[in-house]
Design a protein around this motif. Sequence first.
Motif, PDB file in Angstrom:
ATOM      1  N   VAL A 232       0.853  -1.190   0.000  1.00  0.00           N
ATOM      2  CA  VAL A 232       0.000   0.000   0.000  1.00  0.00           C
ATOM      3  C   VAL A 232       0.884   1.234   0.000  1.00  0.00           C
ATOM      4  CG1 VAL A 232      -1.838   1.232   1.193  1.00  0.00           C
ATOM      5  CG2 VAL A 232      -1.779  -1.270   1.267  1.00  0.00           C
ATOM      6  N   ILE A 233       0.857   1.979  -1.103  1.00  0.00           N
ATOM      7  CA  ILE A 233       1.619   3.223  -1.243  1.00  0.00           C
ATOM      8  C   ILE A 233       0.651   4.260  -1.815  1.00  0.00           C
ATOM      9  CG2 ILE A 233       3.647   4.356  -2.238  1.00  0.00           C
ATOM     10  CD1 ILE A 233       4.920   1.639  -2.584  1.00  0.00           C
ATOM     11  N   PRO A 234       0.058   5.110  -0.981  1.00  0.00           N
ATOM     12  CA  PRO A 234      -0.999   6.003  -1.462  1.00  0.00           C
ATOM     13  C   PRO A 234      -0.581   6.911  -2.623  1.00  0.00           C
ATOM     14  CG  PRO A 234      -1.004   5.916   0.933  1.00  0.00           C
ATOM     15  CD  PRO A 234       0.221   5.186   0.485  1.00  0.00           C
ATOM     16  N   GLN A 235       0.614   7.505  -2.546  1.00  0.00           N
ATOM     17  CA  GLN A 235       1.018   8.466  -3.569  1.00  0.00           C
ATOM     18  C   GLN A 235       1.985   7.828  -4.561  1.00  0.00           C
ATOM     19  OE1 GLN A 235      -0.397  11.352  -3.838  1.00  0.00           O
ATOM     20  NE2 GLN A 235      -1.498  11.212  -1.897  1.00  0.00           N
ATOM     21  N   CYS A 236       1.691   7.935  -5.849  1.00  0.00           N
ATOM     22  CA  CYS A 236       2.584   7.383  -6.882  1.00  0.00           C
ATOM     23  C   CYS A 236       3.980   7.966  -6.788  1.00  0.00           C
ATOM     24  CB  CYS A 236       2.013   7.668  -8.270  1.00  0.00           C
ATOM     25  SG  CYS A 236       0.491   6.784  -8.630  1.00  0.00           S
ATOM     26  N   SER A 237       4.072   9.238  -6.420  1.00  0.00           N
ATOM     27  CA  SER A 237       5.371   9.905  -6.368  1.00  0.00           C
ATOM     28  C   SER A 237       6.260   9.323  -5.274  1.00  0.00           C
ATOM     29  CB  SER A 237       5.185  11.407  -6.135  1.00  0.00           C
ATOM     30  OG  SER A 237       4.447  11.638  -4.941  1.00  0.00           O
ATOM     31  N   ASP A 238       5.679   8.574  -4.320  1.00  0.00           N
ATOM     32  CA  ASP A 238       6.459   7.990  -3.221  1.00  0.00           C
ATOM     33  C   ASP A 238       7.044   6.633  -3.578  1.00  0.00           C
ATOM     34  OD1 ASP A 238       5.882  10.167  -1.642  1.00  0.00           O
ATOM     35  OD2 ASP A 238       4.121   9.239  -0.721  1.00  0.00           O
ATOM     36  N   ILE A 239       6.709   6.125  -4.758  1.00  0.00           N
ATOM     37  CA  ILE A 239       7.166   4.783  -5.121  1.00  0.00           C
ATOM     38  C   ILE A 239       8.622   4.848  -5.570  1.00  0.00           C
ATOM     39  CG2 ILE A 239       6.862   2.848  -6.719  1.00  0.00           C
ATOM     40  CD1 ILE A 239       3.901   3.611  -6.835  1.00  0.00           C
ATOM     41  N   GLN A 240       9.510   4.242  -4.801  1.00  0.00           N
ATOM     42  CA  GLN A 240      10.917   4.155  -5.164  1.00  0.00           C
ATOM     43  C   GLN A 240      11.262   2.763  -5.670  1.00  0.00           C
ATOM     44  OE1 GLN A 240      13.093   6.723  -5.316  1.00  0.00           O
ATOM     45  NE2 GLN A 240      11.288   7.969  -4.862  1.00  0.00           N
ATOM     46  N   ASP A 241      10.844   1.751  -4.927  1.00  0.00           N
ATOM     47  CA  ASP A 241      11.125   0.382  -5.327  1.00  0.00           C
ATOM     48  C   ASP A 241      10.074  -0.517  -4.696  1.00  0.00           C
ATOM     49  OD1 ASP A 241      12.312  -1.744  -6.519  1.00  0.00           O
ATOM     50  OD2 ASP A 241      13.977  -1.919  -5.109  1.00  0.00           O
ATOM     51  N   VAL A 242       9.766  -1.604  -5.361  1.00  0.00           N
ATOM     52  CA  VAL A 242       8.862  -2.612  -4.816  1.00  0.00           C
ATOM     53  C   VAL A 242       9.432  -3.978  -5.164  1.00  0.00           C
ATOM     54  CG1 VAL A 242       6.762  -1.201  -4.930  1.00  0.00           C
ATOM     55  CG2 VAL A 242       7.451  -2.543  -6.922  1.00  0.00           C
ATOM     56  N   PRO A 243       9.184  -4.982  -4.330  1.00  0.00           N
ATOM     57  CA  PRO A 243       9.657  -6.334  -4.656  1.00  0.00           C
ATOM     58  C   PRO A 243       8.972  -6.855  -5.914  1.00  0.00           C
ATOM     59  CG  PRO A 243       8.987  -6.153  -2.350  1.00  0.00           C
ATOM     60  CD  PRO A 243       8.521  -4.913  -3.023  1.00  0.00           C
ATOM     61  N   ARG A 244       9.643  -7.746  -6.606  1.00  0.00           N
ATOM     62  CA  ARG A 244       9.050  -8.358  -7.793  1.00  0.00           C
ATOM     63  C   ARG A 244       7.818  -9.161  -7.399  1.00  0.00           C
ATOM     64  NH1 ARG A 244      12.139  -8.223 -12.307  1.00  0.00           N
ATOM     65  NH2 ARG A 244      11.205 -10.094 -13.207  1.00  0.00           N
ATOM     66  N   GLY A 245       6.755  -9.026  -8.211  1.00  0.00           N
ATOM     67  CA  GLY A 245       5.527  -9.749  -7.935  1.00  0.00           C
ATOM     68  C   GLY A 245       4.556  -9.023  -7.033  1.00  0.00           C
ATOM     69  N   THR A 246       4.796  -7.729  -6.765  1.00  0.00           N
ATOM     70  CA  THR A 246       3.940  -6.945  -5.869  1.00  0.00           C
ATOM     71  C   THR A 246       2.596  -6.617  -6.518  1.00  0.00           C
ATOM     72  OG1 THR A 246       5.770  -5.940  -4.656  1.00  0.00           O
ATOM     73  CG2 THR A 246       3.729  -4.676  -4.759  1.00  0.00           C
ATOM     74  N   VAL A 247       1.517  -6.644  -5.707  1.00  0.00           N
ATOM     75  CA  VAL A 247       0.245  -6.030  -6.099  1.00  0.00           C
ATOM     76  C   VAL A 247       0.228  -4.647  -5.448  1.00  0.00           C
ATOM     77  CG1 VAL A 247      -2.254  -6.118  -5.961  1.00  0.00           C
ATOM     78  CG2 VAL A 247      -0.958  -8.230  -6.300  1.00  0.00           C
ATOM     79  N   LEU A 248       0.330  -3.619  -6.257  1.00  0.00           N
ATOM     80  CA  LEU A 248       0.404  -2.256  -5.746  1.00  0.00           C
ATOM     81  C   LEU A 248      -0.991  -1.706  -5.488  1.00  0.00           C
ATOM     82  CD1 LEU A 248       2.225   0.203  -5.119  1.00  0.00           C
ATOM     83  CD2 LEU A 248       1.876   0.913  -7.496  1.00  0.00           C
ATOM     84  N   VAL A 249      -1.193  -1.152  -4.297  1.00  0.00           N
ATOM     85  CA  VAL A 249      -2.453  -0.501  -3.928  1.00  0.00           C
ATOM     86  C   VAL A 249      -2.154   0.976  -3.749  1.00  0.00           C
ATOM     87  CG1 VAL A 249      -4.359  -0.446  -2.284  1.00  0.00           C
ATOM     88  CG2 VAL A 249      -3.177  -2.616  -2.760  1.00  0.00           C
ATOM     89  N   THR A 250      -2.801   1.841  -4.552  1.00  0.00           N
ATOM     90  CA  THR A 250      -2.442   3.247  -4.564  1.00  0.00           C
ATOM     91  C   THR A 250      -3.671   4.107  -4.836  1.00  0.00           C
ATOM     92  OG1 THR A 250      -0.837   4.825  -5.497  1.00  0.00           O
ATOM     93  CG2 THR A 250      -1.851   3.264  -7.026  1.00  0.00           C
ATOM     94  N   ARG A 251      -3.447   5.427  -4.799  1.00  0.00           N
ATOM     95  CA  ARG A 251      -4.579   6.345  -4.921  1.00  0.00           C
ATOM     96  C   ARG A 251      -4.999   6.534  -6.372  1.00  0.00           C
ATOM     97  NH1 ARG A 251      -6.265   9.282  -0.944  1.00  0.00           N
ATOM     98  NH2 ARG A 251      -4.248   9.130   0.125  1.00  0.00           N
TER      99      ARG A 251
END
Length: 824
Positions: free
Chosen positions: A445-464
């Motif tokens: 869960v990362i509400p703001q797209c601008s805050d995304i730096q890195d995510v593990p492979r295979g992540t389901v991203l939950v965002t605004r």
Amino acid sequence: MSFRELFLHWTYQAFSPGTLLRNKYNAFKELLRLDDQCLERIADLEEIHYGREQADWARVEWLCEELGHSLRGLIEQLQAMAPSRYMDLLDYFTKIHFYVRMAVTVPDAEITPPFVFPLSETLQHAKQAGGKALHLAQIAHATDLPMPPAMVVSASAFHYFIEANELRPQLDERLRKVRLTDPSELAALADEMQQLIIEADMPETIANEIEIAAMELGAGGKPLAVRSSAAAEDGEASFAGQYASVLNVQAAGIMDAWKEVVASKYTPRAIAYRIMHGLADAETPMAVLLMPMIEPACAGVVYTRDPELHADLPPPDREQGAMAIYAVEGLGEALVDGSMTPQTVLLSRRPQHRFFSKPADFPVPTPTLKRLADHAMKLEELFGTPQDVEWAMDSRNRLYILQSRAVQSGTAESAALSHATPDLPVLLTATPAGASTMAAGLARVIPQCSDIQDVPRGTVLVTRNLGPALSRVIDRLSAVVALRGSRASHFASVAREFGLPVVVDATGCLESIEDGTLITVDGMTGAIHLGKPESLPDRLPLMPQPLGAMQRLGQAMPRIAKLNLTDPMADNFAPEFCRSMHDLVRFAHEHGVEEMFTLVGRSGRGLSGARRLKTDIPISLFLLNLDDGLFHSAAGKPDITPDDIRSAPMWALWFGLSCNRVQWPTNLKHMDWAELDRVSAGIFNPDSPQLASYAVLSHTYMHMMVRFGYHFSIVDTLCGPDGRQNYIKFRFKGGGGRPEQRILRIQFIERVLTRFGFFVTTRGDLLDARHPHEEDHIIQKRLAMLGLLLARTRMMDMGLTRFEQIDEAEQAFLEDLDALESQE
């Protein structure tokens, strides 16, 4: 090699053989270093070619140049070891290196006027206009659809700007360092490149033409829109939302706006998207569109055939699909950047355009809507495929076509045929916006797209919302769940290119989905399920087929990495049969080893300078003593025993290799060599000296290659009193098992080495490890462990079939190691 160097070599050979030996030893050490460097470069290029590493084309060119530099040095060291031989090897290198350079070099940019031209002349300068401008020019030429006037600043102007400021070397230096797996480094490099563009001087010739065009279009103080039209944009790769548009620009600020659009070519998301499509930076020059601003009452997007399937439509329309029109009030930027959920009309693609659904407060009047639908179908007819059309409507209900490109349709039809609803609890129900596929993963869960730096492979991203910045991590996502957005956004279009399920309007997703929860996203129904179906495979987005430059890497790889010289004893193991850089590396390495093992004569490996080790272990091993590697007791012996070994690193390794807990065959020659020859596809001949192992020794140094038929290991180590210089380098490659079995063995070795402080990297069935500087008694313990590991893994790949076996093998190995250490 000069006559003077030859004369010195012959003089040393006749009057100072000790000096010659030291020189040869030093050249051999450098040859081994360069051999390792060449194999590293080849492996790096293979990683890129096979898609395991996403790299910029600048890195490919740099790796090829570095490989060429190292390979030339490798050949020169071989020539230093034997000045009268291998005289023509550099000629074969020059020829192969030329072919590689030709294959990987991007053609020079075309810099020709005009640098600015009206949209009406664009078809005459198609290669200079970029995709967006070219499509608009085709529309203007073939139809009477309403569009604002426009001027095009050509791709040649971009190239002129880059060359005039000598920016290409500076850009390439940074691009070759880009790793998509390191977002923070990518962001830093991208910022540096954007600053290079912003701070560079604008050539006066181009600046004058752009300013004149801006004053004509902006007469009377009318503001302008400055829009990207890169060479590859709106083509096989859409580049949707990757580049900037600058709005409400006054003519006086046109140069700053042009630079801002050009600099957007080097944002992290644009770099990542281009790399994932295999395009070189020079292949995507930035042309720019200048247009008068429209003051829209509303704006939006038309999909002439909606990517979503609508099963509830009447039969004729169900087959043809539906048209979808999306609209927001004012400018359309909030729609395409995914920050606003638009109002949507669904209507028939047939001429009467019957409405299937229409909000009562939709901002476009019904007659204008139907006129817009007619315009959109004309564009589909013109381009021969469903279109994604950007449009605007002013306060007088006048329509303007701003852009048209092919719809990224995803996999809806094929997915519908195989879709099965998971038998899992439903957490939320949302609206499908991406590919009609299903995927699962751990939620982040990362509400703001601008805050995304890195995510593990295979992540389901939950965002605004569906910001365009998401595209820079798309290769690591399984799915996206968003509170706002629509399938008309730029990111949704990119997601369909990559087969990524995306759902929007997921009310409450930021509160009800917790970090680390395993969820499944159904891109067809929009349902978000708790857990994962057992039948659903792990998946990541489909990487698009490489375009442009990266396609040429496939053509170059046979000249780079294909190994044609396999048997050193074969007649074709000669310079004239080298067809690749890998062939040259193999030839130089094998003959470098041969030179070290035949210091006195040329009758074959194992004779003259090197002596066979007599041991109960059935391994054919030759030792070459360079400097106090053997005790004086070995003097004059044709064969030596382990008791004659003085070399600290060799003795430590042998201690582990000869551990009495390891069961060896009674006689290596009694092994089924015919079966070995069958498994290895004839590469090894049972009688070939290629099966022999060797070690080059001094009191504190050892370089050892251990060959067990169809895999090899290399141990290179320094183990002396100065702990700051000590190290162990280890390489393991090959095997007789199936590829998946060899990978399991590599995973076992990696686990053991990591436990004992080695830094390990793996690529396929190639493992490289290095132990950092340490005191000699620690290095000796690690070498003993490594010797035992070599003994235990020599045939392990043939028996490994399941990952769970690695745990069992590790436990057994640790028990053996405890027993070995108790003998010390």
